[in-house]
Design a protein around this motif. Structure first.
Motif, PDB file in Angstrom:
ATOM      1  N   ASP A 122      -0.224   3.858   1.582  1.00 59.84           N
ATOM      2  CA  ASP A 122      -0.657   4.487   2.825  1.00 59.84           C
ATOM      3  C   ASP A 122       0.180   3.968   3.997  1.00 59.84           C
ATOM      4  O   ASP A 122       0.950   3.013   3.859  1.00 59.84           O
ATOM      5  CB  ASP A 122      -2.142   4.180   3.055  1.00 59.84           C
ATOM      6  N   THR A 165      -6.399   9.969   3.754  1.00 61.38           N
ATOM      7  CA  THR A 165      -6.442   8.509   3.692  1.00 61.38           C
ATOM      8  C   THR A 165      -7.333   7.971   4.806  1.00 61.38           C
ATOM      9  O   THR A 165      -7.647   8.674   5.783  1.00 61.38           O
ATOM     10  CB  THR A 165      -5.033   7.931   3.845  1.00 61.38           C
ATOM     11  N   SER A 166      -7.738   6.736   4.683  1.00 65.98           N
ATOM     12  CA  SER A 166      -8.592   6.112   5.691  1.00 65.98           C
ATOM     13  C   SER A 166      -7.891   6.097   7.049  1.00 65.98           C
ATOM     14  O   SER A 166      -6.670   5.983   7.142  1.00 65.98           O
ATOM     15  CB  SER A 166      -8.923   4.680   5.280  1.00 65.98           C
ATOM     16  N   THR A 186       0.847  -1.184   0.000  1.00 69.67           N
ATOM     17  CA  THR A 186       0.000   0.000   0.000  1.00 69.67           C
ATOM     18  C   THR A 186       0.880   1.231   0.000  1.00 69.67           C
ATOM     19  O   THR A 186       2.020   1.201   0.477  1.00 69.67           O
ATOM     20  CB  THR A 186      -0.932   0.013   1.232  1.00 69.67           C
TER      21      THR A 186
END
Length: 595
Positions: free
Chosen positions: A351, A572-573, A349
């Motif tokens: 993130d 981002t989450s 990822t």
């Protein structure tokens, strides 16, 4: 022998295989069929039988002896003493066949190298052939004309070995060649005609295209490119860690104008050069140019869950780590074995967090993270572990608004009792008592008007309820193992006022920061707050590491109820916090963005 002399005459064999004579023609020694002309001052043709040429000849005082291409002996001139061998004592002005005498010619050579129709031959080539040993010599002819009537490149009859080396041949040219042998003055038949084609001219130079000279931050698997070169069949690539190219990382060839180079080392400088190649030769090297591979990112630091953490969520668990410089992505591995012999997660990822779902309850897991970029990947972090919780929390008990109450304020604060093991609570509100989701064991409302998650045992909506409306509400408890079933559903009916005390001025008595709605959200959510006096207001958003990511309000505002919409599409989450400061009043609430 290609020439001979009688007492006062001369005979010579021309390149066109015709035999000529001139001088004294006594007794027809010139073989031109004439006896009346005693002397010829110019060459005249010897009248051999049709289709016969002379391979070799010799002469006496007034007669001549020759070997014909049909391998018979022929004689002409004075024959009064039987010199002509034709079983007579007569002279003859034309060649006559010697009685019963046939010359056996040398064997016909077999051409061996280069092979027939060979291509890409050098402009210096050695022709070879095989034949019986002990012959006097060979004649080799080479021409660009398959009939050998014109353009003879070589016509060498002085060869005594079965080879002939030619130099200075043209590029990209087709040549024809043949050989015949001779012995005891007798020429054999020519071999079959073979051909070969020389190489093309050496290619032009190429140009290095990419990466640009002195380029930095190049990937560990880099694609080198050069321009096309005229006449190139291949491109020879060299890559080295030193400009002298005393050793090589790459030393190979491709037919394409690009070469994918693997295994390069981070932070290392490389030199590269390319030359164009074909069977005719090679161009000069283009370059050298240089490039440097990108430095590796450092190993990240794990944030959550902490090593050895227990009671972690099994339904959805968010793994988090610190961002590191120069990283373009992160590799994450989760396993139920400390050796990582099998994977629950083996993903990447961009993130710094990754949501892991559907873990087993009461299970110990091991996880680690690495950072990577185009230069490669650094080492994994040390292995951390966490253990999931087995039991979901108990269902909460509702407190307010009570079942079947009337005149509830439209800005009511919903309250419930804490549930064992609960970390968060999900509250749903609807106007339809039959709105349960079909087949759902937890009892979710279908199309709930309000559906949000909070961390404490109360919630006040950012948007006021409708007046004089019957509502139904329930609450579920959430922990790391999942969510409990919802509480029993209570109903109530709103009044017309916003809160329990009628305030015509619409000014709240206290400061408050309300829970955002909805929560979970993607990407927008509403945030409400109330000011009891005119205040300098600051409302900011922070990430889980305490870094400010957005400022929503920074101004002086009037007393009253305020609401705004927060759009988190660029974030981002993850878990975020919003903080309200109004004068001396400060409040913080948590919200969860899940994309």
């Amino acid at each position: 022998m290609t020439a001979a002399c009688t007492g006062s005459g001369v005979l010579a064999l021309a390149n066109n295989d015709s035999l000529y004579g001139w001088g004294y023609n006594g007794d027809g020694a010139l073989g031109n069929g004439s006896t009346g002309v005693a002397t010829n001052t110019v060459p005249t043709t010897v009248k051999l039988p049709s289709g016969v040429t002379v391979k070799a000849l010799t002469a006496g005082r007034d007669h001549v002896l020759a070997i014909g291409s049909d391998n018979y002996y022929y004689a002409w001139g004075q024959g009064t003493q039987g010199q002509l061998g034709d079983d007579s004592l007569k002279s003859s002005p034309v060649p006559v066949k010697v009685y019963g005498l046939l010359q056996t010619p040398p064997a016909v050579p077999t051409l061996t190298s280069p092979a027939n129709n060979a291509v890409d031959q050098a402009t210096k080539v050695t022709l070879t052939w095989s034949n019986a040993a002990g012959l006097a010599g060979y004649q080799c002819q080479v021409s660009t004309d398959p009939t050998f009537t014109t353009s003879l490149i070589a016509n060498d009859s002085t060869l005594t070995v079965q080879a002939d080396t030619l130099t200075g041949l043209g590029f990209s040219t087709k040549y024809y060649w043949r050989v015949r042998s001779y012995d005891n003055g007798v020429l054999g038949q020519f071999s079959a005609v073979d051909s070969f084609t020389t190489v093309m001219v050496a290619p032009g130079a190429t140009v290095l295209v990419s990466p640009a000279n002195n380029a930095v931050n190049q990937p560990a698997v880099d694609t080198l490119k050069c321009s096309s070169a005229t006449g190139a069949a291949q491109y020879h690539w060299q890559v080295s860690t030193n400009p002298s190219f005393s050793s090589f990382v790459v030393n190979d060839s491709t037919t394409d104008t690009m070469n994918v180079v693997t295994g390069l080392t981070a932070s290392s400088k490389y030199y590269w050069q390319v030359q164009a190649v074909n069977p005719g030769g090679a161009s000069n090297f283009a370059g050298p140019d240089s490039f440097t591979v990108m430095a590796l990112p450092v190993t990240p630091m794990i944030v959550a869950p902490v090593n050895g953490a227990t009671f972690q969520r099994a339904d959805t668990l968010t793994l988090m780590w610190h961002r590191v410089s120069y990283a373009s992505g992160y590799g994450v591995q989760v396993s139920d074995t400390v050796s990582f012999s099998r994977f629950i997660v083996n993903d990447s990822t961009a993130d710094t967090m990754l949501a892991v779902t559907k873990l087993n309850n009461l299970q110990k897991y091991y996880w680690r993270v690495l950072a990577y970029n185009a230069g490669g990947a650094n080492a994994y972090t040390s292995t951390d572990s966490f253990t999931t919780r087995i039991a979901v929390p108990t269902s909460p008990g509702l407190v307010f608004p009570k079942l079947s109450t009337m005149g509830i304020p439209r800005a009511v604060t919903f309250q419930w009792r804490p549930a064992t093991r609960a970390e968060e609570y999900k509250i749903q509100i609807t106007t339809n008592s039959q709105a349960y989701t079909s087949g759902d064991s937890l009892g979710y409302f279908k199309n709930a008007l309000f559906d949000t998650t909070v961390s404490d045992t109360s919630a006040q909506l950012a948007v006021a309820l409708e007046p004089n409306t019957i509502y139904y509400w329930h609450v579920g408890a959430i922990d790391t193992a999942g969510m409990s079933g919802f509480s029993t559903t209570w109903e109530f009916k709103t009044g017309t006022g916003l809160d329990a005390v009628n305030e015509p001025s619409g000014i709240p008595e206290t400061f408050a920061l309300l829970q955002n709605y909805p929560n979970l959200f993607n990407p927008s959510t509403a945030i409400g707050y109330q000011l009891s006096v005119v205040s300098q207001v600051s409302l900011k958003i922070y990430d889980i590491l305490g870094r400010e990511v957005a400022t929503l309000v920074n101004e002086r505002q009037s007393a009253g109820y305020h609401s705004l919409n927060f759009n988190a599409s660029r974030l981002t989450s993850g878990v975020y916090f919003y903080r309200l400061q109004a004068g001396t009043f400060t409040a913080v609430r948590k919200m969860l963005l899940m994309k």
